[in-house]
Design a protein around this motif. Sequence first.
Motif, short mmCIF file in Angstrom:
data_model
loop_
_atom_site.label_atom_id
_atom_site.label_comp_id
_atom_site.label_asym_id
_atom_site.label_seq_id
_atom_site.Cartn_x
_atom_site.Cartn_y
_atom_site.Cartn_z
N PHE A 173 -3.55 3.56 -9.58
CA PHE A 173 -2.04 3.57 -10.01
C PHE A 173 -1.43 1.98 -9.87
O PHE A 173 -1.13 2.18 -8.76
N PRO A 174 -0.36 1.77 -9.99
CA PRO A 174 0.14 0.22 -9.74
C PRO A 174 1.80 0.17 -9.25
O PRO A 174 2.04 0.98 -10.33
N SER A 175 1.92 -0.19 -7.99
CA SER A 175 3.57 -0.33 -8.04
C SER A 175 4.22 -1.13 -8.71
O SER A 175 3.26 -1.89 -9.13
N ALA A 176 5.51 -1.42 -9.11
CA ALA A 176 6.78 -2.13 -9.12
C ALA A 176 5.49 -3.30 -8.51
O ALA A 176 5.85 -4.83 -9.74
N GLU A 177 5.25 -3.66 -7.95
CA GLU A 177 4.21 -5.62 -7.18
C GLU A 177 3.00 -5.34 -8.22
O GLU A 177 2.56 -6.70 -7.74
N GLY A 178 2.57 -4.77 -8.33
CA GLY A 178 1.01 -4.36 -8.13
C GLY A 178 -0.53 -4.24 -7.33
O GLY A 178 -1.23 -4.33 -7.96
N PHE A 179 0.65 -3.54 -6.87
CA PHE A 179 -0.80 -3.20 -5.54
C PHE A 179 -1.01 -1.94 -6.15
O PHE A 179 -0.58 -1.20 -6.99
N LEU A 180 -2.32 -1.75 -6.36
CA LEU A 180 -3.48 -0.35 -7.13
C LEU A 180 -3.79 0.48 -5.19
O LEU A 180 -4.40 0.14 -4.78
N TYR A 181 -3.45 1.70 -5.98
CA TYR A 181 -3.59 2.75 -5.89
C TYR A 181 -4.09 3.40 -6.61
O TYR A 181 -3.92 4.37 -7.46
N LYS A 182 -5.62 3.90 -5.22
CA LYS A 182 -6.04 5.03 -5.81
C LYS A 182 -6.09 5.94 -6.43
O LYS A 182 -4.72 6.64 -5.48
N ILE A 183 -6.03 7.09 -7.47
CA ILE A 183 -5.43 8.01 -7.62
C ILE A 183 -6.21 9.32 -7.31
O ILE A 183 -7.47 9.76 -7.35
N LEU A 184 -5.92 10.33 -6.17
CA LEU A 184 -6.34 11.25 -6.24
C LEU A 184 -6.81 12.56 -7.02
O LEU A 184 -7.46 13.15 -7.22
N PRO B 163 -2.10 3.58 1.51
CA PRO B 163 -2.14 2.74 1.88
C PRO B 163 -3.05 2.74 3.65
O PRO B 163 -3.25 3.52 3.94
N THR B 164 -4.38 2.23 3.01
CA THR B 164 -5.52 2.23 4.49
C THR B 164 -4.55 1.19 5.57
O THR B 164 -4.37 0.52 4.97
N ILE B 165 -4.74 1.37 6.98
CA ILE B 165 -4.08 1.07 7.90
C ILE B 165 -5.22 0.50 8.19
O ILE B 165 -6.39 0.42 9.10
N MET B 166 -4.62 -1.32 8.50
CA MET B 166 -5.64 -1.82 8.65
C MET B 166 -6.52 -2.04 10.17
O MET B 166 -5.28 -2.54 10.74
N GLN B 167 -7.63 -2.56 10.67
CA GLN B 167 -7.88 -2.07 11.80
C GLN B 167 -8.49 -3.27 12.70
O GLN B 167 -8.59 -3.58 13.78
N THR B 168 -8.45 -4.23 11.72
CA THR B 168 -8.85 -5.28 11.97
C THR B 168 -7.86 -6.06 13.47
O THR B 168 -6.80 -6.06 13.48
N SER B 169 -8.95 -6.49 14.15
CA SER B 169 -7.87 -6.99 15.57
C SER B 169 -7.36 -6.06 16.07
O SER B 169 -6.14 -6.45 16.63
N SER B 170 -7.66 -4.24 16.47
CA SER B 170 -6.75 -3.97 16.89
C SER B 170 -4.73 -3.66 16.56
O SER B 170 -4.05 -3.94 17.22
N THR B 171 -4.71 -4.11 14.73
CA THR B 171 -3.66 -3.85 14.21
C THR B 171 -3.10 -3.25 13.89
O THR B 171 -4.25 -2.25 13.45
N CYS B 172 -1.85 -2.84 13.44
CA CYS B 172 -1.15 -1.54 13.27
C CYS B 172 -0.49 -1.94 11.83
O CYS B 172 0.58 -2.92 11.86
#
Length: 208
Positions: free
Chosen positions: A56-67, A81-90
């Motif tokens: 599903f596309p947001s207004a900005e075109g970011f795509l979210y998986k449809i469950l 959206p996933t919470i990115m964990q690279t170098s322990s950032t939130c």
Amino acid sequence: MALIIFCVFIFVSHASALNVCPNCGSVEVPYPFSTDENCGDTRYKIYCNNNSVLEFPSAEGFLYKILSINPTSNKLIINPPTIMQTSSTCYSSDFPLGGLRLDERSPFNISSHNTVILLNCSNALLRSPLNCSSTSLCRRFEDNMEEGSACRGTLCCHYLKDSSMNSHFIRARNGGCSAYTSVVDMQPSDPVEKWNYGIELQWLPPNN
Ligand SMILES: *[C@@H]1O[C@H](CO)[C@@H](O)[C@H](O)[C@H]1NC(C)=O
Ligand SMILES: *[C@@H]1O[C@H](CO)[C@@H](O)[C@H](O)[C@H]1NC(C)=O
Ligand SMILES: *[C@@H]1O[C@H](CO)[C@@H](O)[C@H](O)[C@H]1NC(C)=O
Ligand SMILES: *[C@@H]1O[C@H](CO)[C@@H](O)[C@H](O)[C@H]1NC(C)=O
């Protein structure tokens, strides 16, 4: 002339009403969803990606998986959206876009069944009516889910997305909160791993 145009219009709108899109892999694409310009109703545009997953596309075109899609109740659930964990950032993966935004002219909005959990928030949120207390459900998420672990030790809050709130946004931004997740029909007594993670959207059917 006007009559001919009118007749063509009736024909086209009638034909499109019957024009259900083909399956995406083994997943049904219920009307009015449109995976390409030749089927469905293009105001209900979604994508069938290369792995046969609907997005599903947001207004900005970011795509979210449809469950899941429930065509009877006009509701669908998308993956937060996933919470990115690279170098322990939130950070939520849609943070660069300010979070989830739906086009206000689109037939979709965010339903009032979502409990939104906001993570790594600025102190400005303390002046809001959100629940940012030490017993907020956001603490349980951070303390028990690997995905939220990088967000621990910062201010977090939760709220029910009810009808008094903007139903086209879940914001993630500097000066607000940098990450979020959402739970549909929250059951606080259930273990955190069993919560129904998702963002429920509803749509106004065509011809309405
Ligand atoms: C999906 O497949 C098409 C056609 O095979 C290809 O052009 C495109 O790059 C692929 N997209 C992704 C994201 O892999
Ligand atoms: C929390 O958000 C702020 C910006 O609001 C950012 O500077 C900081 O790096 C974030 N913290 C983590 C752990 O990602
Ligand atoms: C915040 O949420 C927790 C968990 O649902 C609840 O026990 C608590 O009473 C709430 N606090 C406020 C101030 O609403
Ligand atoms: C959201 O959409 C539903 C169904 O289309 C509609 O009944 C409701 O009024 C909308 N709510 C808001 C706040 O726009």
